[in-house]
Design a protein around this motif. Structure first.
Motif, PDB file in Angstrom:
ATOM      1  N   ALA A  79     -90.744  44.137  35.095  1.00  0.00           N
ATOM      2  CA  ALA A  79     -89.970  45.226  35.691  1.00  0.00           C
ATOM      3  C   ALA A  79     -89.005  44.689  36.746  1.00  0.00           C
ATOM      4  N   ASP A  80     -89.489  43.801  37.600  1.00  0.00           N
ATOM      5  CA  ASP A  80     -88.629  43.212  38.625  1.00  0.00           C
ATOM      6  C   ASP A  80     -87.464  42.458  37.990  1.00  0.00           C
ATOM      7  N   PHE A  81     -87.765  41.760  36.893  1.00  0.00           N
ATOM      8  CA  PHE A  81     -86.702  41.006  36.213  1.00  0.00           C
ATOM      9  C   PHE A  81     -85.637  41.942  35.669  1.00  0.00           C
ATOM     10  N   SER A  84     -83.497  43.218  38.455  1.00  0.00           N
ATOM     11  CA  SER A  84     -82.638  42.140  38.924  1.00  0.00           C
ATOM     12  C   SER A  84     -81.492  41.882  37.955  1.00  0.00           C
ATOM     13  N   ALA A  85     -81.801  41.969  36.654  1.00  0.00           N
ATOM     14  CA  ALA A  85     -80.745  41.768  35.645  1.00  0.00           C
ATOM     15  C   ALA A  85     -79.642  42.799  35.821  1.00  0.00           C
ATOM     16  N   ALA A  86     -80.018  44.060  35.964  1.00  0.00           N
ATOM     17  CA  ALA A  86     -79.019  45.111  36.133  1.00  0.00           C
ATOM     18  C   ALA A  86     -78.241  44.935  37.429  1.00  0.00           C
ATOM     19  N   ALA A  87     -78.947  44.533  38.481  1.00  0.00           N
ATOM     20  CA  ALA A  87     -78.263  44.296  39.754  1.00  0.00           C
ATOM     21  C   ALA A  87     -77.231  43.184  39.622  1.00  0.00           C
ATOM     22  N   GLY A  88     -77.471  42.262  38.694  1.00  0.00           N
ATOM     23  CA  GLY A  88     -76.531  41.178  38.449  1.00  0.00           C
ATOM     24  C   GLY A  88     -75.474  41.506  37.411  1.00  0.00           C
ATOM     25  N   GLY A  89     -75.438  42.775  36.966  1.00  0.00           N
ATOM     26  CA  GLY A  89     -74.392  43.202  36.053  1.00  0.00           C
ATOM     27  C   GLY A  89     -74.729  43.133  34.581  1.00  0.00           C
ATOM     28  N   VAL A  90     -76.006  42.861  34.240  1.00  0.00           N
ATOM     29  CA  VAL A  90     -76.414  42.772  32.839  1.00  0.00           C
ATOM     30  C   VAL A  90     -77.102  44.079  32.451  1.00  0.00           C
TER      31      VAL A  90
END
Length: 245
Positions: A79-81, A84-90
């Motif tokens: 879930a954290d990953f 984090s992915a979305a926060a990085g634009g993915v």
């Protein structure tokens, strides 16, 4: 060519795997012909997550026999990953278990559905927001999909938008901001896979039916007879890849 990281969160029943493949195969079958290549991580078996999702065009998460109501460390890491992915634009898409895990990560409760298991070909309806969302571009307000789940997102978390629902499950799809989507149903599942899933659960389905007052021997034949094509599922997956990446 789109590079997709698929987080696999469980294994299907051996009889299903032998006849129609495992969870990851259904995603690949749906999307590879359209120009997607996959890296598959078996996160339920402790596969190490990358430090970031950089280099991927999208992250997806499969369904699972596991339950978000019995949280394990690998679930929290996954879930954290995803966040984090979305926060990085993915962009991130969670399916069934993945949808529930994303909702929990945003503060929602995941509970056992008081209406009972939803399985088979079902109809869902788009909300007003869903009709405008790119995930459902080109689809009618009501369409058929394949589904199999016992748990549900009880209420949408603060800040999330309900995109679709039905009488069994009010939260069938959620938007968590611009880059994260979750769907309770299974857009990757084709009719042959749904048939295999129902047959693999015949005994359990009959027990559930009789506990709810239904006549023995009726539910499974009815479910099998109700399986229908669900082209909307593949369209939803393609919309995600084409319109979010």
């Amino acid at each position: 060519m789109k590079n997709v990281l698929l987080l696999k969160t469980g294994d299907t029943a051996p009889t299903v795997k032998l006849s129609v493949g495992d969870y990851e195969h259904w995603f690949v079958e749906s999307l590879a012909p359209g120009g997607c290549q996959f890296d598959i991580l078996h996160v339920h078996r402790g596969a190490r997550l990358p430090d970031s999702a950089a280099g991927y065009d999208a992250v997806m998460m499969t369904g699972s026999p596991a339950s978000v109501t019995q949280l394990e460390p690998w679930m929290e890491r996954a879930a954290d990953f995803m966040l984090s992915a979305a926060a990085g634009g993915v962009p991130v898409l969670g399916v069934c278990f993945g949808h529930q895990l994303l909702a929990r990560a945003h503060g929602a409760r995941v509970v056992r559905n008081r209406h009972g298991r939803e399985i088979g070909t079902v109809e869902v309806s788009l909300s007003e927001a869903g009709r405008e969302d790119p995930l459902f571009h080109g689809l009618p307000e009501r369409f058929s999909v394949q589904a199999t789940h016992e748990d549900i997102v009880e209420q949408p978390p603060e800040g999330a938008t309900v995109l679709a629902g039905n009488a069994n499950t009010g939260v069938q799809a959620l938007a968590f901001g611009p880059l994260i989507r979750g769907v309770q149903f299974h857009p990757e599942v084709h009719p042959a896979a749904m048939r295999a899933l129902i047959l693999a659960r015949t005994e359990k389905l009959e027990v559930e039916a009789t506990q709810r007052g239904h006549a023995p021997g009726e539910r499974v034949p009815r479910l099998l007879a109700g399986i229908a094509p669900s082209p909307a599922g593949q369209r939803i997956l393609r919309n995600f890849v084409e319109r979010f990446t």
